[in-house]
Design a protein around this motif. Structure first.
Motif, PDB file in Angstrom:
ATOM      1  N   ALA A 393      71.873  -7.089 -37.544  1.00 38.87           N
ATOM      2  CA  ALA A 393      71.664  -6.958 -36.092  1.00 38.87           C
ATOM      3  C   ALA A 393      72.835  -7.557 -35.320  1.00 38.87           C
ATOM      4  O   ALA A 393      73.261  -7.011 -34.294  1.00 38.87           O
ATOM      5  N   GLN A 394      73.370  -8.670 -35.810  1.00 38.47           N
ATOM      6  CA  GLN A 394      74.513  -9.304 -35.136  1.00 38.47           C
ATOM      7  C   GLN A 394      75.757  -8.419 -35.230  1.00 38.47           C
ATOM      8  O   GLN A 394      76.535  -8.333 -34.277  1.00 38.47           O
ATOM      9  N   GLU A 397      75.403  -5.639 -32.789  1.00 35.77           N
ATOM     10  CA  GLU A 397      75.611  -6.134 -31.431  1.00 35.77           C
ATOM     11  C   GLU A 397      77.109  -6.254 -31.142  1.00 35.77           C
ATOM     12  O   GLU A 397      77.566  -5.935 -30.037  1.00 35.77           O
TER      13      GLU A 397
END
Length: 431
Positions: A393-394, A397
């Protein structure tokens, strides 16, 4: 719609693009409607002002510009497909002639990627330097594990320091009669076998007894980071307080359990041997891939235009500045020390190499009709997450905040797939 293509100097495509009057007028009318519905003109309800009033209020050129923005992407896309344009930069409209009721004409320019005269990349026989596992690789790995769980104990007997001891000492450095800035310390602990001091310092601490005071003569390296100390002869006053020796635990089942919850030492050895074997195989695959790509790289001909090189040099320069800043270094000072001409030469060589690498990968990917799917992207993101100790997810992002990151990921995937093709379609032999 019609178009006329001309290739200018610098590999720049010039396209004379004509959009018929009806399509142009429709685009103008739609742009006018969108704009008129969102402007407030005194004396008229929003969206109800006459055309001539709106055109006078916002300007006809603004309406034309919005109309062009709406028709240009599709029109240029068709032109790019028709002429098979391989763009290096985004196209831009150099000029246009737009009158209501007449054809819309535009002069569009875009830099193209250079032609890639791709070398033979299949059915080659390529030599590579084979990686061979050291005979004592298992013993070295076991020794590393022992060191990880080792303890330091004070040496009580009256003996001299050895090269693998750890010592505690005071020091004070001088160049001539002048004390070295930040060149002193109290009760400093140093592992003599893994010293980060300048060459000769740790060696000078060997052969001395606890409580002894002595001096060490050393010479700073010519490439030392402080100009004042480059190549300088220095003397360090030493007072030796403690000598410690590293005690390694026994190689047994208990150590195996500590190292990785292995039930026995034999199970640990089995795991290490598997790791050594897989590492050697991966390293040889990397060397093969590097060898065949180097051959294709050297045999492929590409005449890269200056503008493309200059853009890549700018990117490399910016990367170098950011890296310098992260390490607390001054970029301009680094350039001055190495020499501006030398830095420019290195940047240009790196720029050409990067561009050529990218174009070769892209050419092979197109030739082989390589596709990049959702699973490929997820797999690469997961790999990057493991590499940078982050979550997928990072990583996503980061890509969302920096769209260029997505193209980097697709380039990485394409490179992997191209390497697989090169490895599977060539023959390798050791030198």
């Amino acid at each position: 719609m019609t178009s006329k293509l001309e290739i200018l100097e610098g590999n720049v495509a010039k396209i004379d693009l004509t959009i018929d009057a009806k399509e142009a007028q429709d685009a103008y009318n739609k742009a006018f409607k969108r704009i008129s519905q969102n402007v407030n003109i005194a004396g008229f309800r929003k969206g109800k002002a006459p055309r001539n009033i709106v055109e006078k209020y916002v300007g006809a050129e603004r309406i034309k510009a919005e109309a062009i923005e709406s028709v240009f992407p599709k029109a240029f896309g068709a032109v790019a497909d028709e002429h098979k344009l391989d763009l290096a930069t985004q196209p831009y409209i150099e000029s246009y002639d737009f009158e209501n009721g007449k054809d819309l004409t535009m002069v569009v320019k875009a830099e193209l990627k250079p032609e890639v005269k791709l070398a033979k990349y299949k059915e080659n026989t390529v030599e590579f330097e084979e990686f061979k596992t050291e005979e004592n690789a298992l013993e070295n790995e076991l020794k590393t594990i022992q060191e990880r769980f080792s303890t330091l104990e004070n040496v009580e007997e009256d003996r001299e320091t050895k090269a693998d001891d750890t010592v505690v000492f005071d020091f004070e450095g001088f160049v001539g009669d002048e004390a070295i800035e930040h060149g002193a310390g109290k009760n400093y602990t140093l592992d003599l076998a893994h010293s980060n001091f300048i060459p000769g310092f740790a060696e000078g601490l060997v052969g001395h007894k606890k409580g002894e005071e002595f001096t060490i003569d050393v010479t700073f390296p010519e490439n030392y980071h402080q100009d004042k100390l480059k190549g300088a002869k220095a003397q360090f006053k030493i007072k030796l307080h403690e000598i410690k020796t590293r005690i390694l635990p026994e190689l047994n089942d208990d150590l195996a359990k500590k190292a990785g919850k292995f039930e026995t030492l034999d199970k640990l050895k089995e795991d290490i041997n598997k790791y050594i074997e897989e590492s050697a195989k991966a390293e040889n695959e990397r060397r093969k891939a590097e060898a065949i790509f180097d051959k294709v790289f050297n045999d492929t001909k590409i005449d890269i235009q200056d503008a493309m090189i200059e853009r890549e040099i700018s990117a490399i320069s910016e990367e170098t500045k950011q890296n310098a800043a992260r390490h607390g270094q001054n970029y301009d000072e680094l350039v001055e020390k190495e020499g501006k001409d030398e830095v420019n030469k290195k940047f240009k060589e790196e720029a050409v190499k990067r561009i050529k690498n990218s174009l070769i990968v892209e050419k092979i990917a197109k030739t082989e009709d390589i596709k990049i799917g959702q699973n490929d992207i997820l797999e690469q993101v997961n790999e990057l997450a493991r590499l940078y100790h982050a979550t997928p997810a990072q990583i996503f992002e980061e890509i969302r905040q920096n769209p260029a990151g997505f193209s980097v990921i697709t380039q990485q995937i394409a490179t992997k797939k191209v390497n697989e093709i090169l490895l599977n379609n060539n023959t390798f032999k050791t030198k």
